[in-house]
Motif scaffolding. Structure first.
Motif, PDB file in Angstrom:
ATOM      1  N   HIS A 334      -3.269   8.669   3.972  1.00 35.80           N
ATOM      2  CA  HIS A 334      -2.694   8.479   5.310  1.00 35.80           C
ATOM      3  C   HIS A 334      -1.198   8.216   5.218  1.00 35.80           C
ATOM      4  O   HIS A 334      -0.413   8.726   6.035  1.00 35.80           O
ATOM      5  N   VAL A 335      -0.787   7.422   4.228  1.00 33.90           N
ATOM      6  CA  VAL A 335       0.632   7.135   4.035  1.00 33.90           C
ATOM      7  C   VAL A 335       1.390   8.422   3.720  1.00 33.90           C
ATOM      8  O   VAL A 335       2.464   8.684   4.285  1.00 33.90           O
ATOM      9  N   ALA A 336       0.840   9.234   2.808  1.00 33.44           N
ATOM     10  CA  ALA A 336       1.498  10.494   2.450  1.00 33.44           C
ATOM     11  C   ALA A 336       1.626  11.407   3.656  1.00 33.44           C
ATOM     12  O   ALA A 336       2.693  12.001   3.907  1.00 33.44           O
ATOM     13  N   ALA A 337       0.565  11.550   4.434  1.00 33.52           N
ATOM     14  CA  ALA A 337       0.593  12.416   5.618  1.00 33.52           C
ATOM     15  C   ALA A 337       1.642  11.938   6.616  1.00 33.52           C
ATOM     16  O   ALA A 337       2.422  12.737   7.162  1.00 33.52           O
ATOM     17  N   PRO A 349      11.176   8.646   5.000  1.00 33.65           N
ATOM     18  CA  PRO A 349       9.745   8.332   4.785  1.00 33.65           C
ATOM     19  C   PRO A 349       9.558   6.842   4.525  1.00 33.65           C
ATOM     20  O   PRO A 349       9.472   6.401   3.370  1.00 33.65           O
ATOM     21  N   ASP A 350       9.480   6.070   5.589  1.00 32.79           N
ATOM     22  CA  ASP A 350       9.504   4.610   5.440  1.00 32.79           C
ATOM     23  C   ASP A 350       8.131   3.947   5.554  1.00 32.79           C
ATOM     24  O   ASP A 350       8.031   2.728   5.637  1.00 32.79           O
ATOM     25  N   ASN A 351       7.055   4.752   5.583  1.00 34.62           N
ATOM     26  CA  ASN A 351       5.707   4.172   5.602  1.00 34.62           C
ATOM     27  C   ASN A 351       5.336   3.787   4.172  1.00 34.62           C
ATOM     28  O   ASN A 351       5.147   4.644   3.310  1.00 34.62           O
ATOM     29  N   VAL A 352       5.244   2.497   3.904  1.00 36.80           N
ATOM     30  CA  VAL A 352       5.018   1.981   2.548  1.00 36.80           C
ATOM     31  C   VAL A 352       3.582   1.477   2.443  1.00 36.80           C
ATOM     32  O   VAL A 352       3.100   0.761   3.327  1.00 36.80           O
ATOM     33  N   TYR A 353       2.920   1.837   1.345  1.00 35.78           N
ATOM     34  CA  TYR A 353       1.526   1.446   1.163  1.00 35.78           C
ATOM     35  C   TYR A 353       1.420   0.053   0.578  1.00 35.78           C
ATOM     36  O   TYR A 353       2.013  -0.257  -0.461  1.00 35.78           O
ATOM     37  N   VAL A 354       0.643  -0.794   1.242  1.00 34.57           N
ATOM     38  CA  VAL A 354       0.313  -2.130   0.733  1.00 34.57           C
ATOM     39  C   VAL A 354      -1.206  -2.182   0.582  1.00 34.57           C
ATOM     40  O   VAL A 354      -1.945  -2.094   1.561  1.00 34.57           O
ATOM     41  N   TYR A 355      -1.651  -2.295  -0.638  1.00 37.87           N
ATOM     42  CA  TYR A 355      -3.088  -2.279  -0.908  1.00 37.87           C
ATOM     43  C   TYR A 355      -3.737  -3.584  -0.484  1.00 37.87           C
ATOM     44  O   TYR A 355      -3.266  -4.667  -0.832  1.00 37.87           O
ATOM     45  N   LYS A 356      -4.801  -3.474   0.292  1.00 40.29           N
ATOM     46  CA  LYS A 356      -5.631  -4.615   0.651  1.00 40.29           C
ATOM     47  C   LYS A 356      -7.059  -4.308   0.232  1.00 40.29           C
ATOM     48  O   LYS A 356      -7.634  -3.318   0.695  1.00 40.29           O
ATOM     49  N   ASP A 357      -7.586  -5.115  -0.639  1.00 35.97           N
ATOM     50  CA  ASP A 357      -8.935  -4.903  -1.157  1.00 35.97           C
ATOM     51  C   ASP A 357      -9.951  -5.228  -0.067  1.00 35.97           C
ATOM     52  O   ASP A 357     -10.159  -6.385   0.283  1.00 35.97           O
ATOM     53  N   LEU A 358     -10.592  -4.190   0.464  1.00 34.15           N
ATOM     54  CA  LEU A 358     -11.578  -4.377   1.519  1.00 34.15           C
ATOM     55  C   LEU A 358     -12.935  -4.817   0.978  1.00 34.15           C
ATOM     56  O   LEU A 358     -13.838  -5.133   1.746  1.00 34.15           O
ATOM     57  N   GLY A 359     -13.061  -4.806  -0.351  1.00 32.51           N
ATOM     58  CA  GLY A 359     -14.310  -5.251  -0.951  1.00 32.51           C
ATOM     59  C   GLY A 359     -14.952  -4.195  -1.820  1.00 32.51           C
ATOM     60  O   GLY A 359     -14.484  -3.061  -1.917  1.00 32.51           O
ATOM     61  N   SER A 360     -16.046  -4.573  -2.457  1.00 28.98           N
ATOM     62  CA  SER A 360     -16.800  -3.685  -3.343  1.00 28.98           C
ATOM     63  C   SER A 360     -18.281  -3.842  -3.057  1.00 28.98           C
ATOM     64  O   SER A 360     -18.765  -4.961  -2.866  1.00 28.98           O
ATOM     65  N   LEU A 361     -18.986  -2.714  -3.043  1.00 28.78           N
ATOM     66  CA  LEU A 361     -20.429  -2.738  -2.836  1.00 28.78           C
ATOM     67  C   LEU A 361     -21.093  -1.918  -3.930  1.00 28.78           C
ATOM     68  O   LEU A 361     -20.613  -0.834  -4.291  1.00 28.78           O
ATOM     69  N   VAL A 362     -22.188  -2.423  -4.462  1.00 26.78           N
ATOM     70  CA  VAL A 362     -22.959  -1.721  -5.486  1.00 26.78           C
ATOM     71  C   VAL A 362     -24.370  -1.529  -4.947  1.00 26.78           C
ATOM     72  O   VAL A 362     -25.039  -2.491  -4.560  1.00 26.78           O
TER      73      VAL A 362
END
Length: 429
Positions: A334-337, A349-362
């Motif tokens: 989405h950031v690249a687009a 191109p000033d949209n900067v990606y900040v990673y937020k861990d939404l969680g993990s499911l197994v």
């Protein structure tokens, strides 16, 4: 007209192509092209189900050509072979059917390029891994594993009861390895209903992890412990703190000389970028072949070349790197687009990606589902059982809605649910 090329049709790539196709391609503002080696898309977290026959690619795969026609972009089948950055051309390798050339090598011109070709398993240079192990990097490999398993299971389809054991070793106890181990037990359990004289007592599955615990990338020990207990309950032997030093056609040798017999070895330990990334016009790569990008998803040496997903290394403010996960690929896409559309308007191109861990499911097939939600909020919330299962399924459903839109996406979910009710639980052909 601006030319945008996305190479790689995984979750990040097809999501980016869909977004740009709907916003630009349909309006004639840009010519958007998606490139992939194969003709259809399968959500990578479900490849272990393809390998065991629990998922039918004839029903669940998304045709790139059909999807492209409905969403304003174009599709070219091909494999990335090189990059001419000076002339802004992507080089695609020829396509063969045996010795017959179906399509010659081609060049695609671009104004903006998004590389999203994912990752491959990292063999770490261990002797015998490339030659004797099976991998689960893409649909073709998953189908190959399914064929091998079906041929092995066929021995138990006669009227006589065989006592020969099937010895499977899975190296790497991340989400893929743990889910594959459980799915194999579920598949064997299901086979009894199809006339096979086999049960899980004839299946020896060993899950091997070099770290102190399985699921080492999952933040909570409770999740790892819960999954380990469930795997051991269904009969999976779990070995942790165990490093592989050699693989042969019959055995796996560990550090210290310990040996485990295995007829089938599935390797899911670690990732690296495909080798072609080292030769892409001098773009910067790290030690595992990933393209180094800025938080805008732009590569460090070319503002018009973007990279997303497992094939890229994106830094975070704390000095760490965005982990190679599906949620990160989708969000970075989405950031690249958005940044490409900004550049087309002459803006920075000033949209900067900040990673937020939404969680993990197994998801351990029908046996157990456990995970952590909203990990970025004080460690998140641990969920198990039906709530975890519903959340796990909703991730795939969200992916379908993103690809098809709200109305068609919901209809597709209903159709797939109906198929799971009326069709056989395993694909055996």
């Amino acid at each position: 007209m601006h030319r945008i090329v996305i190479v790689g049709g995984g979750a990040g790539g097809i999501g980016t192509a869909t977004r740009l196709g709907r916003k630009l391609g349909r309006k004639g503002s840009a010519h958007v092209t998606l490139v992939d080696r194969v003709e259809s898309h399968v959500w990578k977290p479900l490849l272990h189900e393809v390998a065991t026959g629990a998922l039918d690619t004839g029903i669940d795969a998304v045709s790139y050509r059909g999807h492209a026609a409905a969403n304003g972009y174009h599709f070219q089948q091909g494999r990335l072979a090189g990059l001419d950055r000076a002339n802004r051309r992507v080089v695609l390798a020829p396509i063969y059917d045996g010795a017959t050339e179906l399509l010659p090598a081609r060049d695609l011109e671009y104004d903006y390029l998004v590389i999203a070709i994912g990752s491959v398993a990292n063999d770490f240079g261990i002797p015998g891994v490339k030659r004797h192990c099976l991998f689960l990097d893409d649909t073709e490999q998953a189908m190959g594993i399914r064929k091998i398993l079906l041929n092995r299971f066929l021995r138990y389809a006669s009227h006589e009861q065989r006592q020969e054991r099937i010895k499977v070793a899975i190296v790497g106890a991340g989400a893929t390895g743990t889910e594959m181990a459980a799915e194999m037990h579920h598949a064997v359990d299901q086979l009894r209903g199809y006339g096979y004289k086999i049960d899980t007592s004839l299946l020896d599955v060993t899950l091997i992890e070099a770290d102190e615990r399985i699921l080492p990338k999952v933040g909570r020990d409770k999740i790892s412990d819960s999954v380990a207990r469930e795997l051991e309950r269904i009969g999976v032997q779990v070995l942790t703190n165990t490093r592989v030093v050699e693989v042969t056609d019959r055995n796996i040798t560990f550090q210290g000389g310990y040996v485990v017999a295995a007829d089938i070895v599935i390797w899911s330990a670690g990732i690296r970028g495909p080798d072609v990334l080292r030769e892409l016009g001098g773009l910067e790569t790290n030690r595992i072949n990933q393209l180094v990008v800025r938080p805008t998803a732009q590569t460090t040496r070319d503002d018009r070349v973007f990279a997303i997903g497992d094939c890229c290394a994106c830094p975070q403010d704390d000095g760490s790197w965005v982990p190679p996960r599906g949620q990160a690929a989708r969000q970075l896409g989405h950031v690249a687009a958005d940044n490409i559309m900004s550049m087309m308007r002459g803006e920075a191109p000033d949209n900067v990606y900040v990673y937020k861990d939404l969680g993990s499911l197994v998801n351990l097939s029908r046996f157990h589902t456990v995970g952590n939600l909203f990990s970025f909020l004080g460690g998140g919330v641990m969920v198990e059982g039906r709530i975890a299962r519903f959340t796990y399924l909703s991730l795939y459903r969200r992916h379908l809605i993103e690809l098809y839109g709200p109305v068609r996406g919901v209809l597709m979910i209903l159709l797939k649910s109906l198929h799971r009710v009326i069709r056989p639980h395993l694909k055996l052909h």
